[in-house]
Design a protein around this motif. Structure first.
Motif, PDB file in Angstrom:
ATOM      1  N   PHE A   1       0.757  -1.329   0.093  1.00 13.00           N
ATOM      2  CA  PHE A   1       0.005  -0.153  -0.027  1.00 13.00           C
ATOM      3  C   PHE A   1       0.642   1.200   0.016  1.00 13.00           C
ATOM      4  O   PHE A   1       1.959   1.362   0.656  1.00 13.00           O
ATOM      5  CB  PHE A   1      -0.748  -0.011   1.285  1.00 13.00           C
ATOM      6  N   ASP A   2       0.447   2.090  -0.635  1.00 12.06           N
ATOM      7  CA  ASP A   2       0.939   3.634  -0.559  1.00 12.06           C
ATOM      8  C   ASP A   2       0.334   4.282   0.710  1.00 12.06           C
ATOM      9  O   ASP A   2      -0.747   3.289   1.455  1.00 12.06           O
ATOM     10  CB  ASP A   2       0.354   4.442  -1.858  1.00 12.06           C
ATOM     11  N   MET A   3       0.769   5.204   1.286  1.00 11.16           N
ATOM     12  CA  MET A   3       0.320   5.779   2.494  1.00 11.16           C
ATOM     13  C   MET A   3      -0.715   6.928   2.474  1.00 11.16           C
ATOM     14  O   MET A   3      -1.767   6.800   2.517  1.00 11.16           O
ATOM     15  CB  MET A   3       1.297   5.875   3.670  1.00 11.16           C
ATOM     16  N   ASP A   4      -0.117   8.063   2.096  1.00  9.72           N
ATOM     17  CA  ASP A   4      -0.891   9.304   2.079  1.00  9.72           C
ATOM     18  C   ASP A   4      -1.729   9.203   0.945  1.00  9.72           C
ATOM     19  O   ASP A   4      -1.500   8.954  -0.181  1.00  9.72           O
ATOM     20  CB  ASP A   4       0.178  10.422   2.133  1.00  9.72           C
ATOM     21  N   GLY A   5      -3.013   9.465   0.956  1.00  8.64           N
ATOM     22  CA  GLY A   5      -4.023   9.370   0.006  1.00  8.64           C
ATOM     23  C   GLY A   5      -4.522   8.054  -0.305  1.00  8.64           C
ATOM     24  O   GLY A   5      -5.588   8.029  -1.032  1.00  8.64           O
TER      25      GLY A   5
ATOM     26  N   SER B   1       2.234  22.545  -8.103  1.00  6.48           N
ATOM     27  CA  SER B   1       1.247  21.806  -8.573  1.00  6.48           C
ATOM     28  C   SER B   1       1.953  20.205  -9.152  1.00  6.48           C
ATOM     29  O   SER B   1       3.090  20.377  -9.575  1.00  6.48           O
ATOM     30  CB  SER B   1       0.209  21.900  -9.662  1.00  6.48           C
ATOM     31  N   GLY B   2       1.273  19.206  -9.058  1.00  6.11           N
ATOM     32  CA  GLY B   2       1.843  17.945  -9.734  1.00  6.11           C
ATOM     33  C   GLY B   2       2.699  17.109  -9.089  1.00  6.11           C
ATOM     34  O   GLY B   2       3.428  16.312  -9.824  1.00  6.11           O
ATOM     35  N   HIS B   3       3.034  17.231  -7.666  1.00 11.16           N
ATOM     36  CA  HIS B   3       4.097  16.544  -7.169  1.00 11.16           C
ATOM     37  C   HIS B   3       3.419  15.434  -6.233  1.00 11.16           C
ATOM     38  O   HIS B   3       4.418  15.147  -5.520  1.00 11.16           O
ATOM     39  CB  HIS B   3       4.753  17.549  -6.513  1.00 11.16           C
ATOM     40  N   HIS B   4       2.270  15.119  -6.072  1.00  4.09           N
ATOM     41  CA  HIS B   4       1.715  14.244  -5.078  1.00  4.09           C
ATOM     42  C   HIS B   4       2.408  13.144  -5.255  1.00  4.09           C
ATOM     43  O   HIS B   4       2.325  12.456  -6.537  1.00  4.09           O
ATOM     44  CB  HIS B   4       0.169  14.026  -5.143  1.00  4.09           C
TER      45      HIS B   4
ATOM     46  N   VAL C   1      -7.046   4.060  -6.220  1.00  3.23           N
ATOM     47  CA  VAL C   1      -8.052   4.505  -5.460  1.00  3.23           C
ATOM     48  C   VAL C   1      -8.394   6.152  -5.773  1.00  3.23           C
ATOM     49  O   VAL C   1      -7.271   6.782  -6.067  1.00  3.23           O
ATOM     50  CB  VAL C   1      -8.103   4.490  -3.867  1.00  3.23           C
ATOM     51  N   VAL C   2      -9.556   6.662  -6.060  1.00  5.80           N
ATOM     52  CA  VAL C   2      -9.893   7.793  -6.341  1.00  5.80           C
ATOM     53  C   VAL C   2      -9.980   8.836  -5.290  1.00  5.80           C
ATOM     54  O   VAL C   2     -11.155   9.273  -4.989  1.00  5.80           O
ATOM     55  CB  VAL C   2     -11.036   7.916  -7.626  1.00  5.80           C
ATOM     56  N   THR C   3      -9.063   9.030  -4.503  1.00  8.44           N
ATOM     57  CA  THR C   3      -9.180   9.880  -3.280  1.00  8.44           C
ATOM     58  C   THR C   3      -8.375  11.113  -3.678  1.00  8.44           C
ATOM     59  O   THR C   3      -8.879  12.180  -2.961  1.00  8.44           O
ATOM     60  CB  THR C   3      -8.557   9.267  -2.089  1.00  8.44           C
ATOM     61  N   THR C   4      -7.359  11.373  -4.254  1.00  6.41           N
ATOM     62  CA  THR C   4      -6.738  12.513  -4.412  1.00  6.41           C
ATOM     63  C   THR C   4      -6.691  12.826  -5.746  1.00  6.41           C
ATOM     64  O   THR C   4      -6.229  14.208  -6.290  1.00  6.41           O
ATOM     65  CB  THR C   4      -5.234  12.425  -3.819  1.00  6.41           C
ATOM     66  N   ASN C   5      -6.737  12.280  -6.882  1.00  5.71           N
ATOM     67  CA  ASN C   5      -6.636  12.356  -8.423  1.00  5.71           C
ATOM     68  C   ASN C   5      -7.820  11.847  -8.979  1.00  5.71           C
ATOM     69  O   ASN C   5      -8.488  10.863  -8.627  1.00  5.71           O
ATOM     70  CB  ASN C   5      -5.374  11.567  -8.972  1.00  5.71           C
ATOM     71  N   PRO C   6      -8.139  12.608 -10.136  1.00  5.12           N
ATOM     72  CA  PRO C   6      -9.387  11.979 -11.030  1.00  5.12           C
ATOM     73  C   PRO C   6      -9.050  10.618 -11.673  1.00  5.12           C
ATOM     74  O   PRO C   6      -7.856  10.380 -11.947  1.00  5.12           O
ATOM     75  CB  PRO C   6      -9.469  13.099 -11.969  1.00  5.12           C
TER      76      PRO C   6
ATOM     77  N   VAL D   1      -9.544   0.438 -10.667  1.00  4.18           N
ATOM     78  CA  VAL D   1      -9.674   1.558 -10.299  1.00  4.18           C
ATOM     79  C   VAL D   1     -11.269   1.707  -9.369  1.00  4.18           C
ATOM     80  O   VAL D   1     -12.235   1.213 -10.063  1.00  4.18           O
ATOM     81  CB  VAL D   1      -9.778   2.881 -11.259  1.00  4.18           C
ATOM     82  N   VAL D   2     -11.114   1.940  -8.304  1.00  2.65           N
ATOM     83  CA  VAL D   2     -12.174   2.079  -7.306  1.00  2.65           C
ATOM     84  C   VAL D   2     -12.194   3.298  -6.546  1.00  2.65           C
ATOM     85  O   VAL D   2     -11.040   4.205  -6.507  1.00  2.65           O
ATOM     86  CB  VAL D   2     -12.402   0.847  -6.190  1.00  2.65           C
ATOM     87  N   ASP D   3     -13.472   3.856  -6.085  1.00  2.00           N
ATOM     88  CA  ASP D   3     -13.657   5.164  -5.442  1.00  2.00           C
ATOM     89  C   ASP D   3     -12.749   5.210  -4.266  1.00  2.00           C
ATOM     90  O   ASP D   3     -11.912   6.302  -3.937  1.00  2.00           O
ATOM     91  CB  ASP D   3     -14.902   5.514  -4.927  1.00  2.00           C
TER      92      ASP D   3
END
Length: 232
Positions: free
Chosen positions: A23-27, A55-58, A190-195, A204-206
């Protein structure tokens, strides 16, 4: 492109199972967005950087962001400063939907976190979130190249004792997904921080509340959460 639909009997990924999940952690597991935004906004103001430059560095390690935005003679001090700001602010850090369930259901199966945070920051945010963390935690200061390089995922797989091509990576950021694919891993976004349209993943899930985790004979399968709930 629409995500593949799960089969009622086999779940997602056509019933494929995995040796481990990274897993990634943040987001992905925790929402640290308010704290991250506060820290990086303060840092950007101090270094006179614009919103467009930031912008664009997440999903990219802080040291790599600093190296891209500032001249070399400022790198060390700038990394120290963002580290100081982020360690001092872990307010509002909470688990994202489905994260607690994932950690519980995978408690006895190989799983890890691979994050672009440093070890002290990752530990601070995990403590603040009160999320049950896995034993294997790979951070940016443990690898020579951070995301989008594959190094964090390769190290996580090695520490878990599994082949990276037998791993599923769960990410919320395009840069992380690039690294996971370069490592040969299957991907769930997961669509939590990016479209959704910028997340090039196998599924891809919400958010993680859409899935459940079944462990059979040490192998991990991803199934729709509603199917697992009905079976309980």
């Amino acid at each position: 492109m629409p995500s593949p639909q799960p089969d009622e009997a086999t779940g997602f990924f056509g019933g494929r199972d995995f040796a481990a999940v990274i897993f990634d952690m943040d987001g992905t597991l925790i929402d640290s967005t308010p704290a991250v935004n506060r820290s990086w906004t303060t840092w950007a103001i101090e270094y006179q950087l614009t919103r467009e430059q930031m912008s664009g560095h997440h999903g990219v390690p802080a040291a790599a962001i600093v190296a891209e935005l500032l001249p070399p003679d400022q790198h060390a001090a700038a990394v120290d400063r963002i580290t100081e700001l982020e360690l001092a602010d872990v307010d509002d850090v909470v688990p994202l939907p489905g994260a607690e369930r994932a950690m519980i259901e995978l408690a006895d199966a190989p799983h890890a976190i691979a994050t672009s945070c440093t070890m002290p920051l990752a530990q601070a945010r995990l403590r603040a979130s009160e999320l049950l963390a896995p034993d294997v935690l790979v951070t940016a200061d443990q690898v020579e190249r951070g995301k989008p390089a594959p190094d964090p995922f390769l190290l996580a797989a090695r520490q878990l004792g599994v082949d990276p091509t037998d791993c599923l990576v769960v990410e919320d950021a395009p840069q992380g997904l690039l690294g996971a694919k370069a490592a040969g891993c299957a991907t769930l976004a997961v669509v939590t921080t990016n479209p959704r349209e910028v997340l090039a993943a196998d599924l891809v899930v919400d958010d993680l509340s859409a899935v459940a985790w079944q462990v059979v004979d040490g192998r991990i399968r991803v199934v729709p959460a509603e199917s697992a709930d009905r079976a309980e």
